[in-house]
Design an enzyme around this catalytic site. Structure first.
Site, PDB file in Angstrom:
ATOM      1  N   CYS A   8       0.867  -1.188   0.000  1.00 37.02           N
ATOM      2  CA  CYS A   8       0.000   0.000   0.000  1.00 37.02           C
ATOM      3  C   CYS A   8       0.899   1.233   0.000  1.00 37.02           C
ATOM      4  O   CYS A   8       2.081   1.137  -0.358  1.00 37.02           O
ATOM      5  CB  CYS A   8      -0.972  -0.022   1.174  1.00 37.02           C
ATOM      6  SG  CYS A   8      -0.195   0.035   2.810  1.00 37.02           S
ATOM      7  N   ASN A  11       2.233   1.496   4.407  1.00 30.13           N
ATOM      8  CA  ASN A  11       2.573   0.231   5.087  1.00 30.13           C
ATOM      9  C   ASN A  11       2.284   0.285   6.586  1.00 30.13           C
ATOM     10  O   ASN A  11       2.964  -0.368   7.379  1.00 30.13           O
ATOM     11  CB  ASN A  11       4.036  -0.154   4.812  1.00 30.13           C
ATOM     12  CG  ASN A  11       4.396  -1.592   5.166  1.00 30.13           C
ATOM     13  OD1 ASN A  11       5.505  -1.870   5.605  1.00 30.13           O
ATOM     14  ND2 ASN A  11       3.487  -2.523   5.003  1.00 30.13           N
ATOM     15  N   CYS A  13      -1.425   0.719   7.399  1.00 25.81           N
ATOM     16  CA  CYS A  13      -2.859   0.379   7.486  1.00 25.81           C
ATOM     17  C   CYS A  13      -3.172  -0.861   6.642  1.00 25.81           C
ATOM     18  O   CYS A  13      -3.209  -1.976   7.153  1.00 25.81           O
ATOM     19  CB  CYS A  13      -3.734   1.542   7.036  1.00 25.81           C
ATOM     20  SG  CYS A  13      -3.591   3.024   8.065  1.00 25.81           S
ATOM     21  N   ARG A  14      -3.399  -0.661   5.332  1.00 28.75           N
ATOM     22  CA  ARG A  14      -3.949  -1.745   4.511  1.00 28.75           C
ATOM     23  C   ARG A  14      -3.011  -2.928   4.302  1.00 28.75           C
ATOM     24  O   ARG A  14      -3.431  -4.085   4.462  1.00 28.75           O
ATOM     25  CB  ARG A  14      -4.397  -1.189   3.149  1.00 28.75           C
ATOM     26  CG  ARG A  14      -5.566  -0.249   3.254  1.00 28.75           C
ATOM     27  CD  ARG A  14      -5.758   0.521   1.973  1.00 28.75           C
ATOM     28  NE  ARG A  14      -4.602   1.392   1.720  1.00 28.75           N
ATOM     29  CZ  ARG A  14      -4.403   2.079   0.608  1.00 28.75           C
ATOM     30  NH1 ARG A  14      -5.294   1.971  -0.374  1.00 28.75           N
ATOM     31  NH2 ARG A  14      -3.353   2.850   0.469  1.00 28.75           N
ATOM     32  N   SER A  15      -1.757  -2.670   3.918  1.00 28.55           N
ATOM     33  CA  SER A  15      -0.905  -3.833   3.585  1.00 28.55           C
ATOM     34  C   SER A  15      -0.512  -4.654   4.814  1.00 28.55           C
ATOM     35  O   SER A  15      -0.491  -5.891   4.717  1.00 28.55           O
ATOM     36  CB  SER A  15       0.303  -3.442   2.723  1.00 28.55           C
ATOM     37  OG  SER A  15       1.148  -2.546   3.386  1.00 28.55           O
ATOM     38  N   ASP A 122      -8.523   3.709   0.990  1.00 26.16           N
ATOM     39  CA  ASP A 122      -7.545   3.927   2.054  1.00 26.16           C
ATOM     40  C   ASP A 122      -8.234   4.438   3.321  1.00 26.16           C
ATOM     41  O   ASP A 122      -8.748   5.561   3.353  1.00 26.16           O
ATOM     42  CB  ASP A 122      -6.514   4.953   1.572  1.00 26.16           C
ATOM     43  CG  ASP A 122      -5.286   4.984   2.484  1.00 26.16           C
ATOM     44  OD1 ASP A 122      -5.407   4.550   3.643  1.00 26.16           O
ATOM     45  OD2 ASP A 122      -4.238   5.442   2.020  1.00 26.16           O
TER      46      ASP A 122
HETATM   47  P1  4NP Z   1      -1.830   2.872   4.079  1.00 24.44           P
HETATM   48  O1  4NP Z   1      -2.426   4.244   4.653  1.00 24.44           O
HETATM   49  O2  4NP Z   1      -1.238   3.197   2.705  1.00 24.44           O
HETATM   50  O3  4NP Z   1      -3.008   1.954   3.964  1.00 24.44           O
HETATM   51  O4  4NP Z   1      -0.787   2.417   5.063  1.00 24.44           O
HETATM   52  C1  4NP Z   1      -1.723   5.444   4.738  1.00 24.44           C
HETATM   53  C2  4NP Z   1      -0.875   5.678   5.817  1.00 24.44           C
HETATM   54  C3  4NP Z   1      -0.220   6.886   5.935  1.00 24.44           C
HETATM   55  C4  4NP Z   1      -0.409   7.872   4.989  1.00 24.44           C
HETATM   56  C5  4NP Z   1      -1.246   7.635   3.899  1.00 24.44           C
HETATM   57  C6  4NP Z   1      -1.902   6.425   3.775  1.00 24.44           C
HETATM   58  N1  4NP Z   1       0.244   9.120   5.106  1.00 24.44           N
HETATM   59  O5  4NP Z   1      -0.013  10.008   4.268  1.00 24.44           O
HETATM   60  O6  4NP Z   1       1.039   9.303   6.037  1.00 24.44           O
END
Ligand code: 4NP
Length: 161
Positions: A8, A11, A13-15, A122
């Site tokens: 994702c 790294n 949340c989703r992955s 997301d």
């Molecule tokens: P992820 O979510 O891609 O599912 O881990 C996010 C985590 C952090 C951020 C964006 C998306 N960020 O902008 O910090």
């Protein structure tokens, strides 16, 4: 051995949710020894950070435990894995930029293995971690069914039903 990397943006949340959900799913089927399962972010924005607390809480509410520390994806990680499973179109774009268009035979959107092809929205932005959980679980189920059907020889030393 099937090497699977979930990817994702951050790294956190989703992955990592996908990593732990899929690890749990293959464990329940007695298939853990056939897999190496990891996760990465296309960005370094969260590198070194643990799973985001609301994501971790959602996993625990579904009976799934585990930890992960955010790592940024490199070309070496893409080479070292058999399946690169991204969460959305933006991740796909970022991964293809790392590969310069190569390795496309091993790069898939996770929910392309479902009857309802879609992005995993997301939850960092939607705040809907439950929705992300169900989309990821659905994608993981479809991916495992695909492997059991198409790659049965990879599991010959594991028992499964
Ligand atoms: P992820 O979510 O891609 O599912 O881990 C996010 C985590 C952090 C951020 C964006 C998306 N960020 O902008 O910090």
């Amino acid at each position: 051995m099937i090497n699977v990397a979930f990817v994702c943006l951050g790294n956190i949340c989703r992955s990592p949710m996908a990593e732990l959900i899929f690890k749990n799913m293959v464990k329940e089927r007695g298939l853990s020894s056939s897999f190496r399962i990891t996760s990465f972010g296309t960005s370094d924005c969260e590198e070194g950070n643990p799973i985001y607390p609301p994501a971790k809480k959602t996993l625990i509410m579904h009976g799934i435990a585990g930890n992960h520390t955010a790592v940024q994806l490199t070309l070496k990680d893409i080479k070292n894995n058999d399946y690169i499973l991204v969460m959305d179109g933006s991740n796909l774009f970022d991964v293809l930029r790392i590969t310069d268009g190569g390795y496309d035979e091993k790069i898939f959107k996770l929910c392309s293995f479902t009857d309802n092809v879609r992005d995993v929205a997301d939850p960092w932005y939607t705040r809907d971690f439950e929705r992300a959980f169900y989309d990821i679980e659905d994608g993981c189920k479809g991916f495992l069914e695909f492997l059991l059907k198409e790659k049965a020889e990879a599991f010959k030393y594991d028992k499964y039903n």
